[in-house]
Design a protein around this motif. Sequence first.
Motif, mmCIF file in Angstrom:
data_model
loop_
_atom_site.group_PDB
_atom_site.id
_atom_site.type_symbol
_atom_site.label_atom_id
_atom_site.label_comp_id
_atom_site.label_asym_id
_atom_site.label_seq_id
_atom_site.Cartn_x
_atom_site.Cartn_y
_atom_site.Cartn_z
ATOM 1 N N GLU A 93 28.532 2.249 53.232
ATOM 2 C CA GLU A 93 28.325 2.845 51.826
ATOM 3 C C GLU A 93 27.462 1.567 51.066
ATOM 4 O OE1 GLU A 93 31.001 4.517 48.120
ATOM 5 O OE2 GLU A 93 31.717 4.701 50.067
ATOM 6 N N THR A 94 26.787 1.960 50.332
ATOM 7 C CA THR A 94 26.286 0.853 49.425
ATOM 8 C C THR A 94 26.853 0.838 48.012
ATOM 9 O OG1 THR A 94 24.035 1.193 50.302
ATOM 10 C CG2 THR A 94 24.074 0.261 48.152
ATOM 11 N N VAL A 95 27.328 -0.301 47.693
ATOM 12 C CA VAL A 95 28.203 -0.510 46.430
ATOM 13 C C VAL A 95 27.361 -1.686 45.525
ATOM 14 C CG1 VAL A 95 30.416 -1.167 45.647
ATOM 15 C CG2 VAL A 95 30.199 0.278 47.641
ATOM 16 N N PRO A 96 27.135 -1.343 44.471
ATOM 17 C CA PRO A 96 26.665 -2.313 43.440
ATOM 18 C C PRO A 96 27.731 -3.377 43.174
ATOM 19 C CG PRO A 96 26.805 -0.321 42.178
ATOM 20 C CD PRO A 96 27.208 0.051 43.673
ATOM 21 N N VAL A 97 27.641 -4.677 43.425
ATOM 22 C CA VAL A 97 28.567 -5.600 43.092
ATOM 23 C C VAL A 97 27.769 -6.556 42.267
ATOM 24 C CG1 VAL A 97 30.056 -5.279 45.124
ATOM 25 C CG2 VAL A 97 28.361 -6.958 45.011
ATOM 26 N N THR A 98 28.541 -7.238 41.315
ATOM 27 C CA THR A 98 28.191 -8.287 40.653
ATOM 28 C C THR A 98 28.618 -9.716 40.992
ATOM 29 O OG1 THR A 98 28.038 -6.708 38.662
ATOM 30 C CG2 THR A 98 27.849 -8.922 38.222
ATOM 31 N N LEU A 99 27.982 -10.568 41.237
ATOM 32 C CA LEU A 99 28.381 -12.128 41.764
ATOM 33 C C LEU A 99 28.223 -12.908 40.327
ATOM 34 C CD1 LEU A 99 29.447 -13.677 44.022
ATOM 35 C CD2 LEU A 99 26.837 -14.185 44.450
ATOM 36 N N ARG A 100 29.396 -13.658 39.814
ATOM 37 C CA ARG A 100 29.100 -14.351 38.603
ATOM 38 C C ARG A 100 29.525 -15.634 38.826
ATOM 39 N NH1 ARG A 100 33.082 -12.965 35.164
ATOM 40 N NH2 ARG A 100 34.238 -11.890 36.552
ATOM 41 N N LEU A 154 31.201 -20.136 49.687
ATOM 42 C CA LEU A 154 29.941 -19.310 49.511
ATOM 43 C C LEU A 154 28.990 -20.014 50.134
ATOM 44 C CD1 LEU A 154 29.089 -16.526 49.002
ATOM 45 C CD2 LEU A 154 28.535 -17.236 46.606
ATOM 46 N N ALA A 155 28.809 -21.203 49.394
ATOM 47 C CA ALA A 155 27.486 -22.082 50.091
ATOM 48 C C ALA A 155 27.465 -22.392 51.329
ATOM 49 C CB ALA A 155 27.348 -23.339 49.012
ATOM 50 N N ALA A 156 28.355 -22.770 51.896
ATOM 51 C CA ALA A 156 28.714 -23.063 53.336
ATOM 52 C C ALA A 156 28.402 -21.855 54.285
ATOM 53 C CB ALA A 156 30.136 -23.418 53.639
ATOM 54 N N GLY A 157 29.064 -20.719 53.792
ATOM 55 C CA GLY A 157 28.628 -19.451 54.674
ATOM 56 C C GLY A 157 27.299 -18.837 54.760
ATOM 57 N N GLU A 164 18.352 -14.226 47.613
ATOM 58 C CA GLU A 164 19.057 -13.913 46.224
ATOM 59 C C GLU A 164 20.277 -14.854 46.192
ATOM 60 O OE1 GLU A 164 19.520 -9.834 45.623
ATOM 61 O OE2 GLU A 164 17.556 -9.579 46.023
ATOM 62 N N LEU A 165 21.074 -14.955 47.200
ATOM 63 C CA LEU A 165 22.316 -15.836 47.293
ATOM 64 C C LEU A 165 21.795 -17.333 47.221
ATOM 65 C CD1 LEU A 165 25.453 -16.060 47.306
ATOM 66 C CD2 LEU A 165 25.313 -15.867 49.918
ATOM 67 N N ARG A 166 20.946 -17.657 47.963
ATOM 68 C CA ARG A 166 20.401 -19.151 47.542
ATOM 69 C C ARG A 166 19.939 -19.334 45.924
ATOM 70 N NH1 ARG A 166 20.018 -21.690 52.480
ATOM 71 N NH2 ARG A 166 19.932 -20.298 54.313
ATOM 72 N N ARG A 167 19.177 -18.442 45.535
ATOM 73 C CA ARG A 167 18.882 -18.482 44.052
ATOM 74 C C ARG A 167 20.103 -18.385 43.215
ATOM 75 N NH1 ARG A 167 14.711 -15.623 46.133
ATOM 76 N NH2 ARG A 167 15.596 -13.589 45.899
ATOM 77 N N PHE A 168 21.226 -17.715 43.445
ATOM 78 C CA PHE A 168 22.201 -17.883 42.793
ATOM 79 C C PHE A 168 22.969 -18.964 42.764
ATOM 80 C CE2 PHE A 168 27.004 -17.415 42.455
ATOM 81 C CZ PHE A 168 27.208 -16.915 41.571
ATOM 82 N N LEU A 169 23.083 -19.532 44.011
ATOM 83 C CA LEU A 169 23.739 -21.083 43.980
ATOM 84 C C LEU A 169 22.889 -22.112 43.717
ATOM 85 C CD1 LEU A 169 24.835 -20.439 47.654
ATOM 86 C CD2 LEU A 169 26.444 -20.555 45.953
ATOM 87 N N ARG A 170 21.619 -21.768 43.322
ATOM 88 C CA ARG A 170 20.872 -22.992 42.779
ATOM 89 C C ARG A 170 21.124 -22.806 41.278
ATOM 90 N NH1 ARG A 170 16.990 -21.856 46.509
ATOM 91 N NH2 ARG A 170 15.856 -20.246 45.201
ATOM 92 N N ARG A 171 21.028 -21.721 40.636
ATOM 93 C CA ARG A 171 21.348 -21.666 39.332
ATOM 94 C C ARG A 171 22.633 -22.128 38.781
ATOM 95 N NH1 ARG A 171 18.999 -16.513 40.146
ATOM 96 N NH2 ARG A 171 21.217 -15.636 40.133
ATOM 97 N N ALA A 172 23.644 -21.888 39.960
ATOM 98 C CA ALA A 172 25.143 -22.391 39.470
ATOM 99 C C ALA A 172 25.046 -23.807 39.769
ATOM 100 C CB ALA A 172 26.152 -21.889 40.452
ATOM 101 N N HIS A 173 24.399 -24.622 40.598
ATOM 102 C CA HIS A 173 24.421 -25.790 40.669
ATOM 103 C C HIS A 173 23.562 -26.662 39.478
ATOM 104 C CE1 HIS A 173 23.427 -29.999 42.436
ATOM 105 N NE2 HIS A 173 22.125 -29.899 42.113
ATOM 106 N N GLY A 174 22.441 -26.005 38.863
ATOM 107 C CA GLY A 174 22.064 -26.224 37.842
ATOM 108 C C GLY A 174 22.907 -26.209 36.582
#
Length: 119
Positions: A2-9, A42-45, A84-94
Amino acid sequence: METVPVTLRYDSRDPFAVRMDFPAPATLEDSEITWAFGRELLAAGVSAPSGVGDVRVRPYGYDLTAVEFHAPQGVAVVHLRTGELRRFLRRAHGAVPWGREHRYLNLDHGLSELLRNGR
């Protein structure tokens, strides 16, 4: 599957953690649920299997990362696009650079909350 929309924050007020929100239809309780886990996990995985507890992260095929949530009721697996996950982690790093998380902790507020709830 099943496809479920989740939000990563990510919130710099809790600099070591990321949160993943699941909508009510995707949960057994039929209410929104949030899992908090380590940003470092998350980053290591993204590049190698990581985690041994309730949350585990690992590469999955081409440009996917699997995040596994282990609970007594079972296991939920979320696949995220690695790019997309790498972009999220770059923004978190910023927002909070790696290794500087301690500078963003509000220890006085945390201690006040702990003491207030202990009464």
